[in-house]
Design an enzyme around this catalytic site. Structure first.
Site, PDB file in Angstrom:
ATOM      1  NE  ARG A 113      12.584  -4.282   9.211  1.00 19.38           N
ATOM      2  CZ  ARG A 113      12.137  -4.097   7.995  1.00 19.38           C
ATOM      3  NH1 ARG A 113      10.971  -4.561   7.641  1.00 19.38           N
ATOM      4  NH2 ARG A 113      12.857  -3.444   7.124  1.00 19.38           N
ATOM      5  CD  GLN A 159      13.208   2.242  14.962  1.00 16.91           C
ATOM      6  OE1 GLN A 159      13.659   3.262  15.460  1.00 16.91           O
ATOM      7  NE2 GLN A 159      11.932   2.062  14.727  1.00 16.91           N
ATOM      8  CG  ASP A 211      15.731  -2.292   9.695  1.00 24.61           C
ATOM      9  OD1 ASP A 211      16.042  -3.091   8.795  1.00 24.61           O
ATOM     10  OD2 ASP A 211      14.566  -1.949   9.918  1.00 24.61           O
ATOM     11  CB  SER A 240      14.972  -0.009   7.221  1.00 29.68           C
ATOM     12  OG  SER A 240      13.824  -0.642   7.718  1.00 29.68           O
ATOM     13  CE1 TYR A 242       8.352  -6.643   7.851  1.00 32.51           C
ATOM     14  CE2 TYR A 242       8.520  -7.760   9.959  1.00 32.51           C
ATOM     15  CZ  TYR A 242       9.098  -7.038   8.928  1.00 32.51           C
ATOM     16  OH  TYR A 242      10.425  -6.726   8.988  1.00 32.51           O
TER      17      TYR A 242
HETATM   18  P1  NAD Z   1       7.889  -5.315   3.291  1.00 30.61           P
HETATM   19  O1  NAD Z   1       9.061  -5.041   2.414  1.00 30.61           O
HETATM   20  O2  NAD Z   1       7.714  -6.658   3.909  1.00 30.61           O
HETATM   21  O3  NAD Z   1       6.546  -4.984   2.443  1.00 30.61           O
HETATM   22  C1  NAD Z   1       6.374  -3.773   1.748  1.00 30.61           C
HETATM   23  C2  NAD Z   1       4.932  -3.337   1.856  1.00 30.61           C
HETATM   24  O4  NAD Z   1       4.077  -4.205   1.080  1.00 30.61           O
HETATM   25  C3  NAD Z   1       4.359  -3.368   3.275  1.00 30.61           C
HETATM   26  O5  NAD Z   1       3.964  -2.065   3.635  1.00 30.61           O
HETATM   27  C4  NAD Z   1       3.195  -4.329   3.173  1.00 30.61           C
HETATM   28  O6  NAD Z   1       2.106  -3.970   4.006  1.00 30.61           O
HETATM   29  C5  NAD Z   1       2.834  -4.222   1.705  1.00 30.61           C
HETATM   30  N1  NAD Z   1       1.991  -5.313   1.184  1.00 30.61           N
HETATM   31  C6  NAD Z   1       2.063  -6.650   1.436  1.00 30.61           C
HETATM   32  N2  NAD Z   1       1.095  -7.319   0.773  1.00 30.61           N
HETATM   33  C7  NAD Z   1       0.390  -6.405   0.059  1.00 30.61           C
HETATM   34  C8  NAD Z   1      -0.711  -6.486  -0.829  1.00 30.61           C
HETATM   35  N3  NAD Z   1      -1.307  -7.631  -1.096  1.00 30.61           N
HETATM   36  N4  NAD Z   1      -1.167  -5.339  -1.361  1.00 30.61           N
HETATM   37  C9  NAD Z   1      -0.599  -4.144  -1.063  1.00 30.61           C
HETATM   38  N5  NAD Z   1       0.463  -4.008  -0.241  1.00 30.61           N
HETATM   39  C10 NAD Z   1       0.961  -5.120   0.318  1.00 30.61           C
HETATM   40  O7  NAD Z   1       7.768  -4.272   4.452  1.00 30.61           O
HETATM   41  P2  NAD Z   1       8.816  -3.250   5.039  1.00 30.61           P
HETATM   42  O8  NAD Z   1       8.890  -2.093   4.121  1.00 30.61           O
HETATM   43  O9  NAD Z   1      10.078  -3.939   5.333  1.00 30.61           O
HETATM   44  O10 NAD Z   1       8.110  -2.807   6.393  1.00 30.61           O
HETATM   45  C11 NAD Z   1       6.855  -3.328   6.800  1.00 30.61           C
HETATM   46  C12 NAD Z   1       6.447  -2.754   8.127  1.00 30.61           C
HETATM   47  O11 NAD Z   1       7.456  -2.833   9.104  1.00 30.61           O
HETATM   48  C13 NAD Z   1       6.083  -1.317   8.051  1.00 30.61           C
HETATM   49  O12 NAD Z   1       5.017  -1.107   8.970  1.00 30.61           O
HETATM   50  C14 NAD Z   1       7.283  -0.616   8.573  1.00 30.61           C
HETATM   51  O13 NAD Z   1       7.006   0.680   9.043  1.00 30.61           O
HETATM   52  C15 NAD Z   1       7.661  -1.559   9.664  1.00 30.61           C
HETATM   53  N6  NAD Z   1       9.069  -1.415  10.045  1.00 30.61           N
HETATM   54  C16 NAD Z   1       9.367  -1.295  11.375  1.00 30.61           C
HETATM   55  C17 NAD Z   1      10.693  -1.137  11.758  1.00 30.61           C
HETATM   56  C18 NAD Z   1      11.057  -1.025  13.215  1.00 30.61           C
HETATM   57  O14 NAD Z   1      12.204  -1.040  13.536  1.00 30.61           O
HETATM   58  N7  NAD Z   1      10.137  -0.943  14.117  1.00 30.61           N
HETATM   59  C19 NAD Z   1      11.699  -1.102  10.824  1.00 30.61           C
HETATM   60  C20 NAD Z   1      11.357  -1.235   9.486  1.00 30.61           C
HETATM   61  C21 NAD Z   1      10.031  -1.406   9.107  1.00 30.61           C
END
Ligand code: NAD
Length: 387
Positions: free
Chosen positions: A122, A127, A130, A133, A229
């Site tokens: 990521r 992006q 992805d 996402s 993450y």
């Molecule tokens: P994910 O599917 O792994 O998790 C979903 C959410 O659950 C996350 O926000 C995580 O913080 C939350 N979570 C985990 N444990 C928890 C708990 N005990 N209580 C409450 N919430 C909890 O995550 P995702 O949606 O794939 O994305 C995670 C991060 O990655 C985010 O910051 C997102 O913005 C980032 N991201 C970055 C890119 C990039 O290209 N740079 C792309 C996609 C996502």
């Protein structure tokens, strides 16, 4: 150089890996594209649309598999199909390399180069590739639509001659990609939305969507790893979150849980008693069901009615929106293919971080250490069960 688009065969699958517009662009770059008849039908893309894009259409799946140099996929094909793929061909898709690595053994053995979209790093440059996402965006939206469809109440506040209707209260747990899309969708439908996440950075994004972010004092512990993450929390920190979640859930109309920690079972955030304290008619959608679920009562893939609370645990909501899920996925795949097809020829630069990280197997060997470890663990379990 021949690329083949297959009709997906996994039960319930409606998506297709490449849409006609992407096929047309690849043909313009010098590729020959063959498409299995019916490949796009479930997502609203006819065989004619593919032939008009310049693809060759065929019903002969076996010859498609054996003649393709590049196979964009949604899911891993069956072992029988994998054995038909020619050595040196490249397959890319949701291959579930960490969840079910054994299902890839036939292709690995045949010398197929496998890229898993789940392992694409990521980083900013990736992006546009992805796919996680993309599918999480669709799932977050659809979870709200599912809840709205089953809620015995309306979402928006209405002021009518017959009285005022209060807006629905939606509580989103986990404000990553799916959670943020769920928040945005619920807000658009007029709900009042609250959200919780262990990552403090999520707070600003939640508030920017017009929702309230619930803060829990976790004692200043690190909740994020270096790639942004969530980290796996201690039982004590999890318990603090559970208390806040149970209190908020008691008065919510809809609860959508999306919390995940990469590589781990989804954190358990709603215990049985939290569900039993919810109001009858509450809709709970556990989007983390595929990772084991955020709710103790979740049975992945099943819908239950528990004390008047409806608990949905969908495994793949993206397949319920095949048109746009395929559109986004096709774009992700086309962007990935642009990395490996140069001047009409396959060029695998394994030093490229995106290719290196997402490659599962190359030239008959598993190249991803986590996949090797998962396969070794399976082999060890098999040996000990034989002993
Ligand atoms: P994910 O599917 O792994 O998790 C979903 C959410 O659950 C996350 O926000 C995580 O913080 C939350 N979570 C985990 N444990 C928890 C708990 N005990 N209580 C409450 N919430 C909890 O995550 P995702 O949606 O794939 O994305 C995670 C991060 O990655 C985010 O910051 C997102 O913005 C980032 N991201 C970055 C890119 C990039 O290209 N740079 C792309 C996609 C996502």
């Amino acid at each position: 150089m021949r690329l083949a688009v297959l009709k997906e065969t996994a039960p319930g699958e409606t998506r297709v890996a490449l849409l006609p517009d992407a096929v047309k662009a690849l043909i313009a770059k010098g590729l020959e594209v063959a498409v299995e008849a019916g490949a796009g039908v479930a997502s609203g893309h006819s065989d004619d649309a593919y032939t008009q894009a310049g693809a060759l259409l065929t019903s002969d799946r076996a010859s498609l598999l054996s003649s393709a140099d590049i196979l964009p996929l949604v899911n891993a094909p069956s072992a029988e199909d994998q054995r038909r793929i020619q050595p040196g061909a490249v397959a890319v898709g949701f291959l579930r390399p960490l969840d079910d690595p054994a299902a890839l053994l036939a292709a690995i053995g045949s010398g197929v180069t496998l890229f898993a979209v789940e392992l694409v790093p990521r980083i900013t440059r990736a992006q546009a590739m992805d796919a996680l996402s993309s599918m999480a965006t669709v799932a977050g939206y659809k979870a709200v639509i599912l809840a709205a469809d089953h809620l015995p109440r309306l979402f928006p506040m209405l002021m009518t001659a017959a009285g005022t209707v209060a807006p629905a209260k939606v509580f989103v747990i986990g404000a990553g990609v799916a959670g943020l899309q769920a928040i945005a969708t619920a807000r658009r439908l007029g709900a009042v939305v609250e959200a919780y996440d262990v990552r403090a950075a999520a707070g600003e994004q939640v508030r920017s969507l017009g929702a309230k972010f619930l803060d829990v004092d976790l004692g200043g512990i690190a909740t994020e790893d270096k790639s942004g993450y969530a980290k796996e929390l201690s039982e004590e920190a999890l318990e603090r979150g559970r208390e806040l979640i149970a209190n908020t859930a008691r008065t919510a109309d809809v609860i959508i849980t999306t919390a995940q920690v990469p590589g781990r079972r989804a954190p358990l955030l709603l215990r049985r008693d939290a569900v039993e304290n919810m109001r009858p008619g509450t809709i709970l959608v556990d989007l983390a069901a595929a990772g084991g679920g955020n709710c103790e009562l979740t049975r992945p893939g099943e819908t239950q009615l528990h004390n008047g609370v409806t608990l949905f645990a969908p495994l793949n909501l993206a397949v319920t929106v095949p048109g746009h899920a395929s559109q986004l996925y096709s774009r992700n795949i086309a962007n990935f293919l642009a990395l490996i097809v140069k001047d009409g020829a396959l060029t695998l630069d394994m030093q490229d971080e995106i290719l290196r990280d997402s490659c599962v197997a190359h030239q008959g060997r598993v190249v991803n250490p986590r996949v090797s470890a998962a396969l070794e663990a399976l082999a060890a379990a098999h040996t000990s069960s034989q002993a």
